[in-house]
Design a protein around this motif. Sequence first.
Motif, PDB file in Angstrom:
ATOM      1  N   CYS A  39       0.852  -1.184   0.000  1.00 21.24           N
ATOM      2  CA  CYS A  39       0.000   0.000   0.000  1.00 21.24           C
ATOM      3  C   CYS A  39       0.894   1.242   0.000  1.00 21.24           C
ATOM      4  N   CYS A  42       0.623   3.491   3.550  1.00 19.76           N
ATOM      5  CA  CYS A  42       1.259   3.044   4.793  1.00 19.76           C
ATOM      6  C   CYS A  42       2.565   2.307   4.554  1.00 19.76           C
ATOM      7  N   GLY A  46       0.303  -1.213   7.291  1.00 22.63           N
ATOM      8  CA  GLY A  46      -1.097  -1.290   7.691  1.00 22.63           C
ATOM      9  C   GLY A  46      -1.487  -0.246   8.725  1.00 22.63           C
ATOM     10  N   ARG A  47      -0.541   0.575   9.153  1.00 20.91           N
ATOM     11  CA  ARG A  47      -0.793   1.609  10.159  1.00 20.91           C
ATOM     12  C   ARG A  47      -0.273   2.949   9.654  1.00 20.91           C
ATOM     13  N   GLY A  72      -5.268   2.330  11.947  1.00 20.73           N
ATOM     14  CA  GLY A  72      -5.311   1.496  10.753  1.00 20.73           C
ATOM     15  C   GLY A  72      -5.389   2.336   9.492  1.00 20.73           C
ATOM     16  N   CYS A  73      -4.721   1.895   8.467  1.00 24.16           N
ATOM     17  CA  CYS A  73      -4.697   2.613   7.181  1.00 24.16           C
ATOM     18  C   CYS A  73      -6.057   2.479   6.512  1.00 24.16           C
ATOM     19  N   CYS A  76      -5.805   0.660   2.645  1.00 23.64           N
ATOM     20  CA  CYS A  76      -5.720  -0.788   2.476  1.00 23.64           C
ATOM     21  C   CYS A  76      -6.532  -1.546   3.509  1.00 23.64           C
ATOM     22  N   GLY A  78      -5.831  -1.787   6.606  1.00 24.49           N
ATOM     23  CA  GLY A  78      -4.938  -2.372   7.604  1.00 24.49           C
ATOM     24  C   GLY A  78      -4.215  -3.619   7.139  1.00 24.49           C
ATOM     25  N   SER A  79      -4.425  -4.035   5.887  1.00 16.84           N
ATOM     26  CA  SER A  79      -3.766  -5.246   5.405  1.00 16.84           C
ATOM     27  C   SER A  79      -2.328  -4.988   4.963  1.00 16.84           C
ATOM     28  N   GLY A  80      -2.010  -3.749   4.581  1.00 13.13           N
ATOM     29  CA  GLY A  80      -0.662  -3.422   4.128  1.00 13.13           C
ATOM     30  C   GLY A  80      -0.435  -3.675   2.655  1.00 13.13           C
TER      31      GLY A  80
END
Length: 98
Positions: A39, A42, A46-47, A72-73, A76, A78-80
């Motif tokens: 992403c 982030c 994810g953050r 959390g982003c 995405c 929070g998945s990164g």
Amino acid sequence: MGPLVISQLATGLSVLAGAVLVKQVMDQKPMAGPSFPRCPSCNGTGRVPCLCSRWSDGDIGCSTCSGSGRMGCSSCGGSGTGRPLPARITIRPTNRPS
């Protein structure tokens, strides 16, 4: 050392060896399926910095970040990784006379 200690030591070493083997395989072939790029918002963590840290006077913490200063982003989820955009494709049957 008694037989029980030697047995527990052998079990622990075999679990450790299995974990090392799994890590080596995962490093070579991360996950099955499509791999999505990191992403850009982030950078794959994810953050992102929480909004409370932007306007605070040194004290960081809110209910969103639970006091960590990172939330959390939203790009995405929070998945990164980048998420594919869902697309709906509609196919209509053609009206051909028989």
